[in-house]
Enzyme design. Structure first.
Site, PDB file in Angstrom:
ATOM      1  N   GLU A  48      17.993 -17.100  -8.642  1.00 44.52           N
ATOM      2  CA  GLU A  48      17.514 -15.748  -8.963  1.00 44.52           C
ATOM      3  C   GLU A  48      16.933 -15.696 -10.380  1.00 44.52           C
ATOM      4  O   GLU A  48      15.931 -15.016 -10.631  1.00 44.52           O
ATOM      5  CB  GLU A  48      18.671 -14.748  -8.777  1.00 44.52           C
ATOM      6  CG  GLU A  48      18.381 -13.311  -9.159  1.00 44.52           C
ATOM      7  CD  GLU A  48      17.237 -12.662  -8.388  1.00 44.52           C
ATOM      8  OE1 GLU A  48      16.744 -13.239  -7.411  1.00 44.52           O
ATOM      9  OE2 GLU A  48      16.811 -11.571  -8.817  1.00 44.52           O
ATOM     10  N   ASN A  58      -1.581   2.072   6.190  1.00 46.17           N
ATOM     11  CA  ASN A  58      -0.719   0.984   5.720  1.00 46.17           C
ATOM     12  C   ASN A  58      -0.384   0.118   6.918  1.00 46.17           C
ATOM     13  O   ASN A  58      -0.155   0.641   8.009  1.00 46.17           O
ATOM     14  CB  ASN A  58       0.608   1.521   5.177  1.00 46.17           C
ATOM     15  CG  ASN A  58       0.469   2.084   3.789  1.00 46.17           C
ATOM     16  OD1 ASN A  58      -0.625   2.102   3.237  1.00 46.17           O
ATOM     17  ND2 ASN A  58       1.576   2.547   3.230  1.00 46.17           N
ATOM     18  N   GLY A  59      -0.299  -1.206   6.711  1.00 40.10           N
ATOM     19  CA  GLY A  59       0.062  -2.094   7.814  1.00 40.10           C
ATOM     20  C   GLY A  59      -1.072  -3.042   8.126  1.00 40.10           C
ATOM     21  O   GLY A  59      -2.023  -3.180   7.336  1.00 40.10           O
ATOM     22  N   LYS A 106      13.160 -14.528 -11.202  1.00 39.62           N
ATOM     23  CA  LYS A 106      12.833 -13.448 -12.148  1.00 39.62           C
ATOM     24  C   LYS A 106      11.786 -13.923 -13.146  1.00 39.62           C
ATOM     25  O   LYS A 106      10.816 -13.238 -13.415  1.00 39.62           O
ATOM     26  CB  LYS A 106      14.067 -12.987 -12.929  1.00 39.62           C
ATOM     27  CG  LYS A 106      15.032 -12.085 -12.239  1.00 39.62           C
ATOM     28  CD  LYS A 106      14.578 -10.674 -11.984  1.00 39.62           C
ATOM     29  CE  LYS A 106      13.858 -10.518 -10.681  1.00 39.62           C
ATOM     30  NZ  LYS A 106      14.555 -10.519  -9.456  1.00 39.62           N
ATOM     31  N   LYS A 145       6.263  -4.100  -4.342  1.00 35.92           N
ATOM     32  CA  LYS A 145       7.684  -3.774  -4.375  1.00 35.92           C
ATOM     33  C   LYS A 145       8.300  -3.815  -2.994  1.00 35.92           C
ATOM     34  O   LYS A 145       9.348  -4.394  -2.786  1.00 35.92           O
ATOM     35  CB  LYS A 145       7.860  -2.381  -4.990  1.00 35.92           C
ATOM     36  CG  LYS A 145       9.300  -1.908  -5.081  1.00 35.92           C
ATOM     37  CD  LYS A 145      10.053  -2.719  -6.114  1.00 35.92           C
ATOM     38  CE  LYS A 145      11.520  -2.357  -6.197  1.00 35.92           C
ATOM     39  NZ  LYS A 145      12.289  -3.430  -6.880  1.00 35.92           N
ATOM     40  N   HIS A 163      19.023 -36.098  -8.159  1.00 35.39           N
ATOM     41  CA  HIS A 163      18.386 -36.518  -6.909  1.00 35.39           C
ATOM     42  C   HIS A 163      16.877 -36.256  -6.932  1.00 35.39           C
ATOM     43  O   HIS A 163      16.246 -36.262  -5.889  1.00 35.39           O
ATOM     44  CB  HIS A 163      19.031 -35.792  -5.721  1.00 35.39           C
ATOM     45  CG  HIS A 163      20.485 -36.091  -5.574  1.00 35.39           C
ATOM     46  ND1 HIS A 163      20.957 -37.337  -5.246  1.00 35.39           N
ATOM     47  CD2 HIS A 163      21.578 -35.320  -5.758  1.00 35.39           C
ATOM     48  CE1 HIS A 163      22.285 -37.311  -5.206  1.00 35.39           C
ATOM     49  NE2 HIS A 163      22.685 -36.096  -5.522  1.00 35.39           N
ATOM     50  N   TRP A 213      -3.089  -2.613  -1.379  1.00 35.22           N
ATOM     51  CA  TRP A 213      -2.677  -3.965  -1.747  1.00 35.22           C
ATOM     52  C   TRP A 213      -3.384  -4.863  -0.736  1.00 35.22           C
ATOM     53  O   TRP A 213      -3.024  -4.890   0.436  1.00 35.22           O
ATOM     54  CB  TRP A 213      -1.151  -4.070  -1.632  1.00 35.22           C
ATOM     55  CG  TRP A 213      -0.540  -5.306  -2.189  1.00 35.22           C
ATOM     56  CD1 TRP A 213      -0.213  -5.542  -3.491  1.00 35.22           C
ATOM     57  CD2 TRP A 213      -0.137  -6.469  -1.458  1.00 35.22           C
ATOM     58  NE1 TRP A 213       0.373  -6.783  -3.609  1.00 35.22           N
ATOM     59  CE2 TRP A 213       0.428  -7.372  -2.390  1.00 35.22           C
ATOM     60  CE3 TRP A 213      -0.193  -6.838  -0.116  1.00 35.22           C
ATOM     61  CZ2 TRP A 213       0.928  -8.618  -2.013  1.00 35.22           C
ATOM     62  CZ3 TRP A 213       0.306  -8.073   0.254  1.00 35.22           C
ATOM     63  CH2 TRP A 213       0.850  -8.955  -0.688  1.00 35.22           C
ATOM     64  N   GLU A 232       8.208 -14.525 -11.477  1.00 36.53           N
ATOM     65  CA  GLU A 232       7.452 -13.391 -10.950  1.00 36.53           C
ATOM     66  C   GLU A 232       6.889 -12.485 -12.040  1.00 36.53           C
ATOM     67  O   GLU A 232       5.827 -11.911 -11.856  1.00 36.53           O
ATOM     68  CB  GLU A 232       8.245 -12.606  -9.900  1.00 36.53           C
ATOM     69  CG  GLU A 232       9.465 -11.910 -10.396  1.00 36.53           C
ATOM     70  CD  GLU A 232      10.230 -11.210  -9.283  1.00 36.53           C
ATOM     71  OE1 GLU A 232       9.599 -10.715  -8.344  1.00 36.53           O
ATOM     72  OE2 GLU A 232      11.475 -11.159  -9.363  1.00 36.53           O
ATOM     73  N   ARG A 237       4.793   0.245  -6.135  1.00 36.05           N
ATOM     74  CA  ARG A 237       4.820  -0.584  -4.929  1.00 36.05           C
ATOM     75  C   ARG A 237       3.879  -1.777  -5.045  1.00 36.05           C
ATOM     76  O   ARG A 237       3.962  -2.710  -4.259  1.00 36.05           O
ATOM     77  CB  ARG A 237       4.402   0.265  -3.715  1.00 36.05           C
ATOM     78  CG  ARG A 237       5.371   1.368  -3.391  1.00 36.05           C
ATOM     79  CD  ARG A 237       4.773   2.333  -2.398  1.00 36.05           C
ATOM     80  NE  ARG A 237       4.598   1.743  -1.091  1.00 36.05           N
ATOM     81  CZ  ARG A 237       5.441   1.903  -0.077  1.00 36.05           C
ATOM     82  NH1 ARG A 237       6.522   2.611  -0.234  1.00 36.05           N
ATOM     83  NH2 ARG A 237       5.200   1.356   1.098  1.00 36.05           N
ATOM     84  N   CYS A 244       0.827  -1.215   0.000  1.00 32.81           N
ATOM     85  CA  CYS A 244       0.000   0.000   0.000  1.00 32.81           C
ATOM     86  C   CYS A 244       0.861   1.265   0.000  1.00 32.81           C
ATOM     87  O   CYS A 244       1.950   1.278   0.558  1.00 32.81           O
ATOM     88  CB  CYS A 244      -0.872   0.044   1.242  1.00 32.81           C
ATOM     89  SG  CYS A 244      -1.826  -1.440   1.502  1.00 32.81           S
TER      90      CYS A 244
HETATM   91  C1  F6R Z   1      12.128 -10.004  -6.538  1.00 30.25           C
HETATM   92  C2  F6R Z   1      12.078  -9.025  -5.487  1.00 30.25           C
HETATM   93  C3  F6R Z   1      11.822  -9.490  -4.102  1.00 30.25           C
HETATM   94  C4  F6R Z   1      12.644  -8.641  -3.114  1.00 30.25           C
HETATM   95  C5  F6R Z   1      12.270  -8.983  -1.668  1.00 30.25           C
HETATM   96  C6  F6R Z   1      13.128  -8.225  -0.690  1.00 30.25           C
HETATM   97  O1  F6R Z   1      12.392  -9.415  -7.766  1.00 30.25           O
HETATM   98  O2  F6R Z   1      12.220  -7.875  -5.728  1.00 30.25           O
HETATM   99  O3  F6R Z   1      12.098 -10.835  -3.948  1.00 30.25           O
HETATM  100  O4  F6R Z   1      13.994  -8.880  -3.351  1.00 30.25           O
HETATM  101  O5  F6R Z   1      10.933  -8.676  -1.445  1.00 30.25           O
HETATM  102  O6  F6R Z   1      13.035  -6.859  -0.891  1.00 30.25           O
HETATM  103  P1  F6R Z   1      14.096  -5.866  -0.305  1.00 30.25           P
HETATM  104  O7  F6R Z   1      15.390  -6.095  -1.004  1.00 30.25           O
HETATM  105  O8  F6R Z   1      13.540  -4.499  -0.552  1.00 30.25           O
HETATM  106  O9  F6R Z   1      14.221  -6.171   1.154  1.00 30.25           O
END
Ligand code: F6R
Length: 607
Positions: free
Chosen positions: A480, A99-100, A484, A602, A503, A73, A487, A27, A2
């Site tokens: 990673e 927010n929260g 990517k 985000k 395995h 959100w 997501e 976000r 949010c």
């Molecule tokens: C994936 C992504 C998330 C963040 C995770 C931690 O692309 O962005 O997996 O890496 O939510 O976020 P931060 O680094 O802001 O603590």
């Protein structure tokens, strides 16, 4: 997650609020709303869906020069207009955005319902508004303070009252809130991007702090009404940095910015004369660094993968036991803090709840926790015992790309520093510096060949499952790469150590399950080639990531993405960039919303 924006000033509030929400879109959200005050009337507009829906619903001549806005959100209650914020109290005199998560909202709601109140939404946030209404005695600030004494959970709240025109009250407990000080105007936001177009002077509220603002004044207090002196900070980001330029998506822009962002993370920190790195922000003397016997890296998601890469590097170069752990797991397993250990909390946003709470738990146990963060002034860097800013500039796309390679850069610098204090010689230090300094140009060379990756993405994007395989220091890169792809394209992808497939996961291999196999020219090359042969023997398509001129790999793989030859330590940078491009182009091919993928946020400020 949010987003919050509040405005008090001389200008019409509605367009400023909508514009602020636009800046917060990154976000992640599913509905949005604003409330504007004018002549003792609060006008509320809320819409499910994208901001465009809200924008269309706001009349061009909406009057009023103070108001609040929110991107939601969903956590409690489905996504619809009613559950969107702002929320009114029972008689529509007070509006709030939140927010929260309010943990005791059920009990509070039941009590209020017993008293005859009828709620409109299913949210925990509406309880705040109703409670505030019952505790209001002519002073919104005092009513909010009384409300906060009853609430349990996390919140950033901004409230307004129809009978207190031009006044906003904000409070923070666990969810970020920033005050922006402009010319005869004040703003409140959940992050600085919301207000960058208006001011660069900000005050970061801490938990338990309240701010009362009008167009020309602000006052910060604690919940017991004592004044709190706050330092005014200056935002270093430029407005242009949060624009898309000529790129289709922020993610594309951020991938292509990496030669510069990696360079920025190392600039001024490498010392050739001593073949070491300088990281003044660690707040540790050389003696303290020398006494370190164990290093732990704590993070979530992509940041966790950056931490995993660093464990290989630090253990090999500095010979110090080093491990990475998911913050969400560490927090609840009563971690043992050993003497002479240091922790790093790695977080692009510096606000991730899992990482922040893990850091606080470690600090309660007496640990020294250093932050590796991008957003200056965020909660993790403020509360950590020192750390390193990665200076990647704002990362707007939900999928983290440039922050990952900048986190790596910061961790590589730390590895160099601590290794040079131990077994690493001056000459080895220089070799390491050469390797690291070559990375930005090598990344540029990879980006110049983006069309080749795009063609492969077009060829493979319709597969339903992918495997990403790597070994050693490139194993976290495989994780990673898979993250990517899933997501932003919603294709199922799993990252594995290439050695592990026999395995279990090898059962998944068939003609329609492609594997991306990372094969740098390092000590594990032969072994990964054998793993690749195992896949080919089962008719699995293979896209190999290999070093320019590697004919052995080309002879086996169906397709090859080449990266420049480099020192073996820096391949995680070079292998990651094509995987980012691959995910990006697959998502484009499938017509996905690249920057705001479904269900994702985000900055994940709830547990
Ligand atoms: C994936 C992504 C998330 C963040 C995770 C931690 O692309 O962005 O997996 O890496 O939510 O976020 P931060 O680094 O802001 O603590």
């Amino acid at each position: 997650m949010c987003g919050i924006i509040g405005y008090c000033g001389p200008k019409p509030a509605a367009p400023i609020l909508v514009e602020g929400l636009k800046r917060l879109e990154y976000r992640g959200y599913d509905s949005a709303g604003i409330c504007v005050g004018n002549e003792r009337v609060l006008q509320l507009i809320k819409k499910k869906g994208k901001l465009q829906e809200l924008r269309q619903a706001v009349p061009a001549d909406m009057l009023g020069t103070y108001g609040i806005g929110h991107t939601r959100w969903a956590t409690h209650g489905e996504v619809n207009d009613t559950n969107a914020h702002p929320h009114f109290d029972a008689d529509g005199s007070i509006a709030i955005v939140h927010n929260g998560i309010i943990e005791n909202y059920n009990a509070l709601r039941e009590k209020l319902e017993d008293e005859g109140f009828i709620f409109r939404s299913e949210t925990d946030s509406e309880v705040i508004a109703f409670l505030l209404g019952t505790l209001y005695e002519g002073d919104l600030e005092q009513a909010l303070k009384r409300t906060c004494r009853i609430l349990k959970g996390t919140y950033g709240i901004v409230a307004m009252h129809k009978d207190e025109p031009g006044v906003l009250i904000g409070v923070r407990n666990g969810s970020p809130l920033v005050l922006g000080i402009g010319e005869h105007e004040m703003l409140l936001g959940s992050d600085v991007t919301a207000m960058l177009a208006h001011t660069k002077q900000v005050i970061y509220l801490e938990d338990g702090e309240v701010v009362r603002l009008t167009a020309d004044s602000y006052r910060t207090t604690d919940l017991r009404d004592r004044d709190v002196d706050k330092k005014v900070d200056y935002i270093t980001w430029e407005l242009e940095e949060i624009e898309k330029d000529n790129h289709r998506y922020y993610m594309e822009k951020e991938i292509f910015e990496q030669p510069e962002s990696i360079l920025r993370a190392m600039q001024g920190r490498l010392d050739r004369d001593s073949a070491t790195a300088h990281l003044g922000g660690l707040n540790m003397t050389n003696r303290e660094l020398l006494e370190v016997e164990r290093i732990k890296l704590v993070a979530a998601g992509t940041s966790y993968h950056a931490g995993m890469v660093a464990t290989y590097l630090i253990e090999s170069l500095a010979r110090i036991p080093c491990s990475a752990e998911l913050a969400s797991e560490l927090r609840y397993r009563n971690p043992i803090v050993e003497r002479n250990s240091i922790y790093f909390a790695i977080s692009q946003s510096g606000e991730t709840a899992d990482t922040l709470y893990a850091m606080r738990e470690l600090q309660r146990k007496g640990a020294r926790v250093l932050g590796i963060c991008n957003v200056v002034g965020a909660t993790i860097p403020r509360e950590s015992d020192g750390g390193v800013y990665i200076h990647s500039g704002p990362e707007i796309a939900v999928a983290s790309t440039k922050a990952f390679t900048s986190q790596l850069t910061a961790l590589y610098l730390f590895a160099l520093l601590i290794a040079r204090m131990r077994d690493m010689s001056y000459e080895q230090g220089l070799v390491f510096i050469d390797a690291l300094e070559a990375v930005p140009e090598q990344v540029r060379a990879i980006l110049d060949r983006h069309a080749e990756v795009e063609a492969l993405a077009k060829k493979y994007a319709h597969a339903e499952d992918f495997l990403f395989l790597g070994r050693g220091i490139n194993y976290p890169v495989a994780l990673e790469g898979a993250l990517k792809l899933k997501e932003i394209s919603y294709i199922h992808a799993e990252g594995y150590s290439a050695a592990e497939i026999k395995h279990g996961p090898i059962a998944l291999i068939n003609e329609s399950t492609p594997s991306l196999v990372i094969i740098p020219d390092d000590g594990l090359r032969e072994k990964v080639i054998s793993n690749m042969k195992e896949i080919k023997a089962r008719k699995g398509p293979v896209i190999a990531l290999a070093v320019e001129g590697d004919r052995d790999v080309a002879a086996i793989a169906d397709d090859v993405i080449y990266v420049p030859r480099a020192h073996e330590w820096v391949y995680p940078f070079l292998m990651m960039v094509p995987l980012q491009l691959f995910a990006y182009y697959c998502a484009l091919e499938l017509g996905r919303d690249v920057d705001q993928p479904r269900n994702l946020a985000k900055s994940v400020t709830v547990e």
